[in-house]
Design an enzyme around this catalytic site. Sequence first.
Site, PDB file in Angstrom:
ATOM      1  N   LYS A  22       2.907  23.048 -12.174  1.00  0.00           N
ATOM      2  CA  LYS A  22       2.429  24.387 -12.506  1.00  0.00           C
ATOM      3  C   LYS A  22       2.945  24.825 -13.877  1.00  0.00           C
ATOM      4  O   LYS A  22       2.188  25.290 -14.726  1.00  0.00           O
ATOM      5  CB  LYS A  22       2.924  25.344 -11.421  1.00  0.00           C
ATOM      6  CG  LYS A  22       2.339  26.721 -11.493  1.00  0.00           C
ATOM      7  CD  LYS A  22       3.010  27.589 -10.418  1.00  0.00           C
ATOM      8  CE  LYS A  22       2.188  28.791 -10.092  1.00  0.00           C
ATOM      9  NZ  LYS A  22       1.257  28.587  -9.002  1.00  0.00           N
ATOM     10  N   GLY A 100       1.671  25.887  -0.799  1.00  0.00           N
ATOM     11  CA  GLY A 100       2.183  26.770   0.252  1.00  0.00           C
ATOM     12  C   GLY A 100       3.469  26.311   0.894  1.00  0.00           C
ATOM     13  O   GLY A 100       3.931  26.899   1.855  1.00  0.00           O
ATOM     14  N   MET A 102       6.540  25.978  -0.508  1.00  0.00           N
ATOM     15  CA  MET A 102       7.786  26.620  -0.955  1.00  0.00           C
ATOM     16  C   MET A 102       7.521  28.093  -1.210  1.00  0.00           C
ATOM     17  O   MET A 102       6.433  28.585  -1.004  1.00  0.00           O
ATOM     18  CB  MET A 102       8.300  25.906  -2.195  1.00  0.00           C
ATOM     19  CG  MET A 102       8.883  24.551  -1.852  1.00  0.00           C
ATOM     20  SD  MET A 102       9.438  23.701  -3.297  1.00  0.00           S
ATOM     21  CE  MET A 102       7.923  23.313  -4.102  1.00  0.00           C
ATOM     22  N   HIS A 451      -5.778  27.988   2.882  1.00  0.00           N
ATOM     23  CA  HIS A 451      -4.687  27.054   3.159  1.00  0.00           C
ATOM     24  C   HIS A 451      -5.175  25.849   3.963  1.00  0.00           C
ATOM     25  O   HIS A 451      -4.907  24.704   3.620  1.00  0.00           O
ATOM     26  CB  HIS A 451      -3.584  27.800   3.920  1.00  0.00           C
ATOM     27  CG  HIS A 451      -2.439  26.921   4.322  1.00  0.00           C
ATOM     28  ND1 HIS A 451      -2.388  26.283   5.547  1.00  0.00           N
ATOM     29  CD2 HIS A 451      -1.340  26.547   3.649  1.00  0.00           C
ATOM     30  CE1 HIS A 451      -1.282  25.565   5.609  1.00  0.00           C
ATOM     31  NE2 HIS A 451      -0.618  25.706   4.472  1.00  0.00           N
ATOM     32  N   ARG A 588      -5.621 -18.003  11.761  1.00  0.00           N
ATOM     33  CA  ARG A 588      -4.559 -18.176  12.765  1.00  0.00           C
ATOM     34  C   ARG A 588      -5.124 -18.973  13.924  1.00  0.00           C
ATOM     35  O   ARG A 588      -5.868 -18.432  14.748  1.00  0.00           O
ATOM     36  CB  ARG A 588      -4.066 -16.816  13.258  1.00  0.00           C
ATOM     37  CG  ARG A 588      -3.260 -16.009  12.245  1.00  0.00           C
ATOM     38  CD  ARG A 588      -2.861 -14.680  12.866  1.00  0.00           C
ATOM     39  NE  ARG A 588      -1.840 -13.979  12.123  1.00  0.00           N
ATOM     40  CZ  ARG A 588      -2.068 -12.910  11.353  1.00  0.00           C
ATOM     41  NH1 ARG A 588      -3.298 -12.464  11.200  1.00  0.00           N
ATOM     42  NH2 ARG A 588      -1.069 -12.298  10.737  1.00  0.00           N
ATOM     43  N   ARG A 643      -3.937 -22.395   9.336  1.00  0.00           N
ATOM     44  CA  ARG A 643      -2.515 -22.509   9.655  1.00  0.00           C
ATOM     45  C   ARG A 643      -2.327 -23.242  10.976  1.00  0.00           C
ATOM     46  O   ARG A 643      -3.024 -22.953  11.956  1.00  0.00           O
ATOM     47  CB  ARG A 643      -1.897 -21.104   9.764  1.00  0.00           C
ATOM     48  CG  ARG A 643      -0.416 -21.169  10.076  1.00  0.00           C
ATOM     49  CD  ARG A 643       0.195 -19.802  10.087  1.00  0.00           C
ATOM     50  NE  ARG A 643      -0.202 -19.037  11.272  1.00  0.00           N
ATOM     51  CZ  ARG A 643       0.176 -17.779  11.487  1.00  0.00           C
ATOM     52  NH1 ARG A 643       0.915 -17.148  10.582  1.00  0.00           N
ATOM     53  NH2 ARG A 643      -0.196 -17.160  12.577  1.00  0.00           N
ATOM     54  N   GLU A 776       8.039 -17.359   4.720  1.00  0.00           N
ATOM     55  CA  GLU A 776       8.219 -16.174   5.566  1.00  0.00           C
ATOM     56  C   GLU A 776       9.619 -16.092   6.149  1.00  0.00           C
ATOM     57  O   GLU A 776       9.874 -15.335   7.081  1.00  0.00           O
ATOM     58  CB  GLU A 776       7.135 -16.098   6.645  1.00  0.00           C
ATOM     59  CG  GLU A 776       6.922 -17.366   7.437  1.00  0.00           C
ATOM     60  CD  GLU A 776       5.741 -17.274   8.414  1.00  0.00           C
ATOM     61  OE1 GLU A 776       5.231 -16.180   8.657  1.00  0.00           O
ATOM     62  OE2 GLU A 776       5.357 -18.331   8.936  1.00  0.00           O
ATOM     63  N   SER A 795       2.102 -19.444   0.645  1.00  0.00           N
ATOM     64  CA  SER A 795       1.499 -18.159   1.019  1.00  0.00           C
ATOM     65  C   SER A 795       2.594 -17.336   1.697  1.00  0.00           C
ATOM     66  O   SER A 795       3.192 -17.780   2.688  1.00  0.00           O
ATOM     67  CB  SER A 795       0.326 -18.380   1.980  1.00  0.00           C
ATOM     68  OG  SER A 795      -0.211 -17.129   2.352  1.00  0.00           O
ATOM     69  N   THR A 798       4.479 -12.046   4.781  1.00  0.00           N
ATOM     70  CA  THR A 798       5.393 -10.911   4.569  1.00  0.00           C
ATOM     71  C   THR A 798       5.687 -10.149   5.857  1.00  0.00           C
ATOM     72  O   THR A 798       6.613  -9.346   5.885  1.00  0.00           O
ATOM     73  CB  THR A 798       4.818  -9.957   3.508  1.00  0.00           C
ATOM     74  OG1 THR A 798       3.441  -9.733   3.810  1.00  0.00           O
ATOM     75  CG2 THR A 798       4.972 -10.549   2.122  1.00  0.00           C
ATOM     76  N   ASP A 800       6.636 -11.682   8.749  1.00  0.00           N
ATOM     77  CA  ASP A 800       7.878 -12.315   9.185  1.00  0.00           C
ATOM     78  C   ASP A 800       8.973 -12.182   8.133  1.00  0.00           C
ATOM     79  O   ASP A 800      10.149 -12.041   8.470  1.00  0.00           O
ATOM     80  CB  ASP A 800       7.631 -13.792   9.521  1.00  0.00           C
ATOM     81  CG  ASP A 800       7.155 -13.953  10.955  1.00  0.00           C
ATOM     82  OD1 ASP A 800       7.812 -13.384  11.848  1.00  0.00           O
ATOM     83  OD2 ASP A 800       6.125 -14.604  11.181  1.00  0.00           O
ATOM     84  N   CYS A 863      -0.427 -13.525   2.840  1.00  0.00           N
ATOM     85  CA  CYS A 863      -1.359 -13.293   3.932  1.00  0.00           C
ATOM     86  C   CYS A 863      -0.777 -12.371   5.003  1.00  0.00           C
ATOM     87  O   CYS A 863      -1.372 -12.187   6.053  1.00  0.00           O
ATOM     88  CB  CYS A 863      -1.827 -14.608   4.544  1.00  0.00           C
ATOM     89  SG  CYS A 863      -0.478 -15.602   5.192  1.00  0.00           S
ATOM     90  N   TYR A 883      -3.485 -14.755  -5.302  1.00  0.00           N
ATOM     91  CA  TYR A 883      -4.423 -14.046  -4.433  1.00  0.00           C
ATOM     92  C   TYR A 883      -3.681 -13.254  -3.361  1.00  0.00           C
ATOM     93  O   TYR A 883      -2.507 -13.510  -3.069  1.00  0.00           O
ATOM     94  CB  TYR A 883      -5.416 -15.016  -3.770  1.00  0.00           C
ATOM     95  CG  TYR A 883      -4.806 -15.964  -2.764  1.00  0.00           C
ATOM     96  CD1 TYR A 883      -4.652 -15.594  -1.431  1.00  0.00           C
ATOM     97  CD2 TYR A 883      -4.378 -17.225  -3.162  1.00  0.00           C
ATOM     98  CE1 TYR A 883      -4.090 -16.463  -0.513  1.00  0.00           C
ATOM     99  CE2 TYR A 883      -3.824 -18.104  -2.245  1.00  0.00           C
ATOM    100  CZ  TYR A 883      -3.673 -17.724  -0.920  1.00  0.00           C
ATOM    101  OH  TYR A 883      -3.112 -18.568  -0.005  1.00  0.00           O
TER     102      TYR A 883
HETATM  103  C1  PEP Z   1       3.264 -13.169   8.408  1.00  0.00           C
HETATM  104  O1  PEP Z   1       4.300 -13.407   9.015  1.00  0.00           O
HETATM  105  O2  PEP Z   1       3.202 -12.388   7.446  1.00  0.00           O
HETATM  106  C2  PEP Z   1       2.007 -13.820   8.805  1.00  0.00           C
HETATM  107  C3  PEP Z   1       0.910 -13.668   8.102  1.00  0.00           C
HETATM  108  O3  PEP Z   1       2.025 -14.500   9.958  1.00  0.00           O
HETATM  109  P1  PEP Z   1       1.951 -13.831  11.397  1.00  0.00           P
HETATM  110  O4  PEP Z   1       1.702 -12.381  11.209  1.00  0.00           O
HETATM  111  O5  PEP Z   1       0.866 -14.518  12.109  1.00  0.00           O
HETATM  112  O6  PEP Z   1       3.304 -14.143  11.930  1.00  0.00           O
HETATM  113 MG    MG Z   2       4.355 -15.144  10.325  1.00  0.00          MG
END
Ligand code: PEP
Ligand code: MG
Length: 912
Positions: A22, A100, A102, A451, A588, A643, A776, A795, A798, A800, A863, A883
């Site tokens: 502001k 609104g 504060m 509001h 999977r 996988r 992982e 890959s 994330t 795990d 992935c 990717y």
């Molecule tokens: C992961 O662990 O990120 C993954 C893609 O495998 P999953 O979720 O199948 O364990």
């Molecule tokens: Mg996993």
Amino acid sequence: MARYVYDFHEGGRDMAGLLGGKGSNLAEMTRLGLPVPPGFTITTEACRAFLDTGGEPAGMAREVSAHLADVESAAGRRLGQPGDPLLLSVRSGARFSMPGMMETILDIGLNDESVLGLAKVSGSERFAWDSYRRLVQMFGSTVMGVGSSHFERALALLKEACGAPDDVHLGADDLARLVETYKDIIRTETGESFPQSPAEQLRRAVLAVFESWNGERARLYRRREHIADDLGTAVNVQRMVFGNLGSDSGSGVAFTRDPATGRPGPYGDYLPDAQGEDVVAGIRNTVPLAELERLDPRAYRELRAHMATLEQHYRDLCDIEFTIERGRLWMLQTRVGKRTAEAAFAIAAELADEGLITPDEGLARVSGEGLARLMFPRFDTSATDVALAHGLPASPGAAVGAAVFDSAEAVRRTAAGEKVVLVRQATTPDDLPGMIAAQAVLTSRGGKTSHAAVVARGMGKVCVCGAEDLSVDLEARRLIAPDGTVVEEGTVLSVDGSAGAVYPGSVPLVASAVMRFLEAGATGDAAGGPAAATETAGKETPGVVDAVARALNRADAVRRLEVRANADTPEDAVRARRFGAQGVGLCRTEHMFLGERRKLVEQMILAGTDAQRDRALAALLPLQREDFTGILEAMDGLPVTIRLLDPPLHEFLPDHTELAVRIATAQARGGLPAAHDVELLTAVTRMHEENPMLGLRGVRLGLVVPGLVAMQVRAIGEAVARRLSAGGDPKAEIMVPLVGDVRELRIVREEVRRVLAEVSQASGVRVDCPVGTMIELPRAALTAGRIAEEAEFFSFGTNDLTQTTWGFSRDDVEAEFFSAYLDKGVFPVSPFETLDRDGVGRLVDIAVAEGRATRPGLKIGVCGEHGGDPDSVHFFHTAGLDYVSCSPFRVPVARLEAGRATLEGTDASDSR
Ligand code: PEP
Ligand code: MG
């Protein structure tokens, strides 16, 4: 020494961090020569210092006095000067808008003396006393901590005593009496008198605004909007101008374009003879802005000119608050306005067409989150269902839920798993928890800038407001529709925030126009440009579909990251491809073992001899081969990462308790339990693990269950051979899960090579698939240099990796204690949703660097669920991944965000 106060002449829009949104925009308007009432801004730094130490920062008071003196000399009168008082407003203004949330204190400078002066110079005793009672009330509740219900009760009693239906019917004498009552309340409740010194009023009001940063409402809002808790708020002190001085005065809110649809042209609400707060409070219904042209053509023309100046200057939709004081227009606020997802896409496309911004800037101004919202279904009213009522389409989307009439009930029912629609006459900041909990918000009063509308739009929550035909009876907890239908609490309603309609019951949903467009597979060049996109979408909302198509085309043109999909079936793969996926990043295989096939896995597990196991595996092989063939066909020419089996095998067996009960029941009935059940129970007991996620799963299975890897690889190899023989272009990649050491991968890879060689020989077709691994586990990330000796691609898993880095069980913690962690600010968002850059992100960086040091050009993707999360996509772009792979529905979002990530740090991304 730090400087804590800036005059509006000294700031600018690029100082939002210090002066708040502001304050920086007031400064910008002042610099543009727009009519802004003079004032100054106390910085967020001062607020932070105050919140840290609990005391006013040294030197601040002196600076405030000096700037106040400037405002006074420009006005030619002093703060609270008895005969002709200068009055001030004190308003919060953080870096990010928190509507609104504060405190605001108006009319600072009034006391028992100056109220008489104000009455004289304004020519209205009533106005003066009304202003004074507003000050005492706001100051009493905000600064001195008296519960506002005390004041509300006193006001209600007075109205009753005077026979006045509303505030407007109270006269000057009544209001003067009310001021005395309010002052008594303050004395009784606090043991202190309402301060008569204007300087003290100002000082305490400023500190109260600082303190309101940590108020419950503000904290809740920040958590919800992911705004950091340590930013603090700036405070804007400004000369009061009055919109409630009669019919030649008023207040309004204006947008340079429609914030709900993005349609160009002025848009807004105006309330004659009212203060700005009255417009937002939605207490009285406003008139459309266009009406101002009739009421005060000169002010309207001037306002339109300023709106054009601001839109050209900010090169974006601006929202504006203004007041007309006896025919004179004052600009009280502007900012780049919040908008719906639909409006964001439409405005970006239009401004690019107008040449005001570049296509890249247009891309930077839309978001994956917004796109996801546009993909949600809408109501199918073709077979309609007569609407119960109509109101203003304040925030688009379709939502169904049970009507509830207060915030607490909305929270309670939602916690119990019910979907609700919060129905109010008008909402206040106290309704925030209920608004967050509800699927939709419905109000009977207030305009599109009330509001309810502003907050719902900010949250992306469905909202219909100002449904005046509805009579909302909060006491009886019901509403009555114009046709007499009574809707009791708990009755299901359907709220269409795009059309502004409310329907009884649950109206069926249809795909949105944007979804239909995406489903039609119009991606990138294949879309044939915007014209084709419009055609595809039909008549529903051509503007937004066209705008989405353009944003996606631009994103595809500039992005470096490829986008793949996580798909386990040919159907998913086909859909993913239509959504623009450039391959499958994760198939999977365990998902192929469900249903009837579970039995075959069961047989494999229970096998007592090699021959029995081989038979079970041989039965699975053709089924797997069929699945792989289908997916490779759907993704012909594009990579498909398959996988090997990941989850612990006992996931394919019945539940221990269930089996035990079945056996016990059979025994209790005097019979013998089924032999198969007994056999299963033995296996389940044998395979029981305390921490299955850390147990026999992933690559470990492949190493200890004979024949499993070979069967899966053979199925993949034979599917590839078939597709090749059929003239296809299969690009299967074999991925090994949960590797922690290069030796695990080496053993599996040798087996893969052996089996593929056998398949090649048997089929007469040369089959070769790259073998890579998931990263992982922290150990995999930390030894990525060694692992890359064997891995042809990485890959990141994330899901795990987050689980094992934090030591959070991904199956338990979110329900168990994440809400407490979010409340306590340990993190602003679940690390399973948005990648934790500091911890997990660092492991990703290490693995990328060390993997590529061993194997230059190593292909790396992700992935885990984070592959489709906008913020995480930006991280993966910066981390140098090739990717991201995500669920098919998130593919368009990831494409868009991958494009936006490329622009980060460029002029385009800085344009706002
Ligand atoms: C992961 O662990 O990120 C993954 C893609 O495998 P999953 O979720 O199948 O364990
Ligand atoms: Mg996993």
